[in-house]
Scaffold this motif. Sequence first.
Motif, PDB file in Angstrom:
ATOM      1  N   ALA A 134       0.836  -1.192   0.000  1.00 43.86           N
ATOM      2  CA  ALA A 134       0.000   0.000   0.000  1.00 43.86           C
ATOM      3  C   ALA A 134       0.875   1.248   0.000  1.00 43.86           C
ATOM      4  O   ALA A 134       2.000   1.239   0.422  1.00 43.86           O
ATOM      5  N   GLY A 135       0.295   2.358  -0.454  1.00 45.07           N
ATOM      6  CA  GLY A 135       1.017   3.616  -0.459  1.00 45.07           C
ATOM      7  C   GLY A 135       0.671   4.396  -1.687  1.00 45.07           C
ATOM      8  O   GLY A 135       0.185   3.848  -2.682  1.00 45.07           O
ATOM      9  N   PRO A 136       0.932   5.713  -1.678  1.00 48.64           N
ATOM     10  CA  PRO A 136       0.551   6.549  -2.815  1.00 48.64           C
ATOM     11  C   PRO A 136       1.305   6.212  -4.085  1.00 48.64           C
ATOM     12  O   PRO A 136       0.820   6.486  -5.176  1.00 48.64           O
ATOM     13  N   SER A 137       2.473   5.641  -3.973  1.00 51.41           N
ATOM     14  CA  SER A 137       3.221   5.298  -5.179  1.00 51.41           C
ATOM     15  C   SER A 137       3.548   3.817  -5.182  1.00 51.41           C
ATOM     16  O   SER A 137       4.624   3.404  -5.607  1.00 51.41           O
ATOM     17  N   CYS A 138       2.623   3.021  -4.703  1.00 51.55           N
ATOM     18  CA  CYS A 138       2.918   1.597  -4.578  1.00 51.55           C
ATOM     19  C   CYS A 138       3.145   0.930  -5.920  1.00 51.55           C
ATOM     20  O   CYS A 138       3.865  -0.068  -6.015  1.00 51.55           O
ATOM     21  N   ASP A 139       2.540   1.474  -6.984  1.00 48.16           N
ATOM     22  CA  ASP A 139       2.773   0.902  -8.315  1.00 48.16           C
ATOM     23  C   ASP A 139       4.233   1.056  -8.703  1.00 48.16           C
ATOM     24  O   ASP A 139       4.871   0.126  -9.202  1.00 48.16           O
ATOM     25  N   ASP A 140       4.798   2.250  -8.464  1.00 51.18           N
ATOM     26  CA  ASP A 140       6.211   2.478  -8.734  1.00 51.18           C
ATOM     27  C   ASP A 140       7.075   1.606  -7.830  1.00 51.18           C
ATOM     28  O   ASP A 140       8.096   1.041  -8.273  1.00 51.18           O
ATOM     29  N   ALA A 141       6.687   1.506  -6.551  1.00 45.35           N
ATOM     30  CA  ALA A 141       7.462   0.689  -5.625  1.00 45.35           C
ATOM     31  C   ALA A 141       7.434  -0.776  -6.032  1.00 45.35           C
ATOM     32  O   ALA A 141       8.453  -1.486  -5.953  1.00 45.35           O
ATOM     33  N   VAL A 197      15.389   9.254   0.238  1.00 45.66           N
ATOM     34  CA  VAL A 197      14.857  10.515   0.751  1.00 45.66           C
ATOM     35  C   VAL A 197      13.978  11.174  -0.303  1.00 45.66           C
ATOM     36  O   VAL A 197      12.859  11.631  -0.029  1.00 45.66           O
ATOM     37  N   LEU A 198      14.479  11.232  -1.513  1.00 49.34           N
ATOM     38  CA  LEU A 198      13.729  11.881  -2.597  1.00 49.34           C
ATOM     39  C   LEU A 198      12.444  11.126  -2.904  1.00 49.34           C
ATOM     40  O   LEU A 198      11.447  11.730  -3.321  1.00 49.34           O
ATOM     41  N   ALA A 199      12.456   9.815  -2.718  1.00 50.77           N
ATOM     42  CA  ALA A 199      11.241   9.036  -2.964  1.00 50.77           C
ATOM     43  C   ALA A 199      10.128   9.425  -2.017  1.00 50.77           C
ATOM     44  O   ALA A 199       8.944   9.239  -2.323  1.00 50.77           O
ATOM     45  N   GLY A 200      10.488   9.996  -0.841  1.00 50.87           N
ATOM     46  CA  GLY A 200       9.490  10.472   0.109  1.00 50.87           C
ATOM     47  C   GLY A 200       9.041  11.891  -0.168  1.00 50.87           C
ATOM     48  O   GLY A 200       8.419  12.514   0.713  1.00 50.87           O
ATOM     49  N   GLN A 201       9.373  12.403  -1.350  1.00 49.47           N
ATOM     50  CA  GLN A 201       8.932  13.726  -1.785  1.00 49.47           C
ATOM     51  C   GLN A 201       9.488  14.829  -0.872  1.00 49.47           C
ATOM     52  O   GLN A 201       8.807  15.788  -0.553  1.00 49.47           O
ATOM     53  N   VAL A 283      10.999   8.486 -12.683  1.00 54.09           N
ATOM     54  CA  VAL A 283      10.712   9.111 -11.385  1.00 54.09           C
ATOM     55  C   VAL A 283      11.632   8.523 -10.313  1.00 54.09           C
ATOM     56  O   VAL A 283      12.227   7.442 -10.481  1.00 54.09           O
ATOM     57  N   VAL A 284      11.727   9.236  -9.210  1.00 58.70           N
ATOM     58  CA  VAL A 284      12.681   8.872  -8.157  1.00 58.70           C
ATOM     59  C   VAL A 284      12.513   7.449  -7.656  1.00 58.70           C
ATOM     60  O   VAL A 284      13.502   6.736  -7.444  1.00 58.70           O
ATOM     61  N   PRO A 285      11.291   6.942  -7.420  1.00 61.92           N
ATOM     62  CA  PRO A 285      11.195   5.560  -6.922  1.00 61.92           C
ATOM     63  C   PRO A 285      11.847   4.523  -7.828  1.00 61.92           C
ATOM     64  O   PRO A 285      12.151   3.418  -7.375  1.00 61.92           O
ATOM     65  N   LEU A 286      12.064   4.869  -9.109  1.00 61.91           N
ATOM     66  CA  LEU A 286      12.664   3.919 -10.041  1.00 61.91           C
ATOM     67  C   LEU A 286      14.161   4.138 -10.206  1.00 61.91           C
ATOM     68  O   LEU A 286      14.796   3.447 -11.017  1.00 61.91           O
ATOM     69  N   LEU A 287      14.717   5.101  -9.465  1.00 61.18           N
ATOM     70  CA  LEU A 287      16.147   5.366  -9.555  1.00 61.18           C
ATOM     71  C   LEU A 287      16.865   4.553  -8.492  1.00 61.18           C
ATOM     72  O   LEU A 287      17.021   4.977  -7.341  1.00 61.18           O
ATOM     73  N   GLY A 288      17.275   3.375  -8.857  1.00 61.72           N
ATOM     74  CA  GLY A 288      17.957   2.494  -7.927  1.00 61.72           C
ATOM     75  C   GLY A 288      19.238   1.953  -8.506  1.00 61.72           C
ATOM     76  O   GLY A 288      19.569   2.167  -9.678  1.00 61.72           O
ATOM     77  N   GLY A 289      19.976   1.260  -7.710  1.00 67.24           N
ATOM     78  CA  GLY A 289      21.271   0.746  -8.143  1.00 67.24           C
ATOM     79  C   GLY A 289      21.183  -0.489  -8.997  1.00 67.24           C
ATOM     80  O   GLY A 289      22.149  -0.860  -9.664  1.00 67.24           O
ATOM     81  N   SER A 290      20.056  -1.162  -9.007  1.00 70.29           N
ATOM     82  CA  SER A 290      19.967  -2.423  -9.753  1.00 70.29           C
ATOM     83  C   SER A 290      19.628  -2.215 -11.223  1.00 70.29           C
ATOM     84  O   SER A 290      19.814  -3.125 -12.037  1.00 70.29           O
ATOM     85  N   SER A 291      19.099  -1.074 -11.545  1.00 75.49           N
ATOM     86  CA  SER A 291      18.717  -0.795 -12.937  1.00 75.49           C
ATOM     87  C   SER A 291      19.759   0.094 -13.603  1.00 75.49           C
ATOM     88  O   SER A 291      20.493   0.836 -12.947  1.00 75.49           O
ATOM     89  N   GLY A 292      19.805   0.011 -14.918  1.00 72.92           N
ATOM     90  CA  GLY A 292      20.639   0.917 -15.703  1.00 72.92           C
ATOM     91  C   GLY A 292      19.756   1.895 -16.447  1.00 72.92           C
ATOM     92  O   GLY A 292      18.527   1.726 -16.541  1.00 72.92           O
ATOM     93  N   TYR A 293      20.382   2.918 -17.019  1.00 73.08           N
ATOM     94  CA  TYR A 293      19.616   3.969 -17.682  1.00 73.08           C
ATOM     95  C   TYR A 293      20.353   4.383 -18.964  1.00 73.08           C
ATOM     96  O   TYR A 293      21.583   4.420 -19.006  1.00 73.08           O
ATOM     97  N   GLY A 294      19.574   4.685 -19.947  1.00 75.17           N
ATOM     98  CA  GLY A 294      20.146   5.136 -21.208  1.00 75.17           C
ATOM     99  C   GLY A 294      19.130   5.926 -21.996  1.00 75.17           C
ATOM    100  O   GLY A 294      17.919   5.745 -21.855  1.00 75.17           O
TER     101      GLY A 294
END
Length: 843
Positions: A134-141, A197-201, A283-294
């Motif tokens: 549960a949570g306001p951004s649970c889909d992202d989480a 921290v940023l994920a908590g807005q 968005v911030v909830p998806l900025l983690g160390g396990s994923s890459g970005y390009g």
Amino acid sequence: MALLFGGVLGLLVYLRPTSVVPPRDPPAAWVPSAAVGAAQAWLEGWERVTYDWRVRELGERSERPDEAVVIAIDDETLAEARQDSRPGVATQPWPRQLVGRMVHRLVQEGALLVLVDLPFTDLSPNACVPPAPAGPSCDDAAFAALLEREPGRALLAFTWEAQGPRVLPPANRLWPYRAKLGVYESSEAAYLRAQAVLAGQRPAFIIPAGSQVEVWGGAMDEADARGLGARLGAPTLILEPRRAADDTYRVGPTELFVALTEVQVEGLEATDLIELRHLEHPVVPLLGGSSGYGASTLLAGRDGRVRAMPHLVSYTVRGKRHILPSLPLAAAMRLAGTRSLRYAEGRLHVGDTYAFPMSRAGISLLRWDAPNVGRGSRGSLARSIRAWNVLLNVFDVEDERPARFENDLEGRTVVLTRTTGESAHLHTTPLGPRTPGGAILGQALANILRSDGITRAAPDLDLLLTVGLAFLGAFLALSLSFLLRSVRGAVLYVGFLVAAMAGYTFGAAYVFVEQRLWVAMAGPLLAMVGAFVATIRYAYGTERQIRDFVHNALGRYVSPDVARLVARDLSLMRPERRQMSVYVCDIEGFTRLSEGLPPEQLVGLFNDYLTEISAVVRATAGQVDKYIGDSVMAFWGAPVRTDRHAHLACEAALKMREVLAERQAPWEKKYGHRLSFRAAVDTGELVVGDLGSELKSHYTVLGDAVGMASRLEAINKVYGTFVLAGDTTAQLASGSYVFRVVDQVRFKGRAQPVRVHELVARRGELTPRMQEQLALHEQALTAYHQRRFAEAHALFERASMEYQDAVATLYTARCARFLVTPPPADWDGVHGVDEVGPTASAA
């Protein structure tokens, strides 16, 4: 002309744009930017046309790559999804956790990497779907949690814009306190804490503390700070008022994203790359160390076609430029297991595994492995799979049923992308107008994995080719200009240009296909055509001047063939000594005629006569030298050398007799008079060239044969003959023409006697009567020289009576004189010029 066209077009080719993004800085004041820019755009437009053709030719000889597979959210997938009753499937966009389940399934099916080319720039609008937290951004989480289950196997896309004002997030002043959340040895760990921290807005701050860094988070009050620490696992909490100076260390979502995404490139400066003005990142909830970005942004040229992939771009954060990779490059780095990038000699090296062509601007030309867009969503790739097939596999496995589709993804990289009919997902490329963006990313990745791509030739080489082809066009135009004198020659002339253009086109295409080298085609070909056309105009003007010179030097009645040969080789006009034949003719009784005709009639008759004479000379490849009153002088053997000059002179003399005989009746009817002429031909060594003064010169001949021909023409009146020839002429032409010996004469001023011949006819045209006359003349002349004057007298008298032979009549009188007064004992049959007759002295 070659230098002009080659220089101008070569300069435009040399100064071609190095980037597909127009510069923001204004050009230097001295550069006529509008004119140069328009010219470059026009030339580059044509160059792109030739480039696209070569790309398709290369695609014809290639095999579609299978290293990358497109997972397409296409129209059929969306249509199936709208009919499905499972939670969230029928909605658009799909819940992100559903996308995460697809990523997980693709990895389970053997995909090495999953490139998620979907936008996640805003928090998910979808409600949570059980069993998500549960949570306001649970889909992202939930999506992030699913990505964590496959660490390092998923890469998320971001987009960017290089134009427009820079957009910076405003500083948030609603957090009066900051709470210390931890001290870390590395920046990577600190950024991961900042992400939470940023994920908590709320704002995050990374503050240096000696060799370590501290992470602080914004707080409303002490209670809020304690709650934050409890959620993030930081029970020991330090709370301080927030200061204005803290904003220097404030980390926003963009700064966090750049820190997680940036790469270091040896041998390349960030200032060389396209500088971004705006980023659209996950968005911030998806900025983690396990994923890459390009980056998945595709750049189109001025004509709207995508031909290249920007693999490296730069973005400035707090005055420092950071280098960000493209999605295909980030995937290649993951596959190579390295973060090391090195740029050297026009290639970007990904560790020690891959190396592909790339400009210093970070842009790589795409090598397409197909001549056209394939069916469905695959573009130039070998395969594409409907996302609905993957979703059904997801549902089957979750329902503990066997997956119904065998997608054959083992050892391959997949690109999960939208390929619906919306224009944003389809791009125009050299292969066609509807190429899916995901397929373009897959092709770019295949290029990197194969260490393949297109290299554009250096500007120096293109400049050299442009100038070189301009000179080739000018050379062809000048060297082959003689072909323009006929329709067939003109077609052949243009054919040589077309052949040269086709040869260069084939060569450029061959180098492109075999060496993957893009050399300029439009600029060099246009330079060659321009120089060719301009040189034609120049050559035409020059040829006209040469033709005028030739006609001025050789006379108006010069043969076109002779004029053409002389125009091609002016060295023929060079003064030199050579054997030639000279012809001189004169109208019989012209003085009496001129006194009896009105001036208009006299000039008309005279002009008609000279026209006929000159036409015969021209028809036999001779050159009319001059008109002296009613006399005409011509010669053969110059300016064009020939060994048959004596034959041609004799042929001209006989043709003149024939032509004038045909013209007698019309002239008598028109002018009331007939014309007859006497002529002579002699052969000898003559000096020929353009002789004269600075005020007037003429192409003419000098030598003994000229004077001898004039003397021979004069003594025609004595012998009653029409055409006399010198001994050398008779010897050279005796194989084709019949001569008879007339006399041996010693002219005044000459020690050696001259054997004089009469030109009788062409061999093969002698009638039996003429043969009898010649035989009788030879018999009589033999008796004459053997001092048997009585016998000779009888024979000559017979010839004079039977054949009205004027020469025989003269010899009859001589023999009668010698019968009365024999010549001295040393008589050799030679007569002096005074002894020949009264008019001979005048000559």
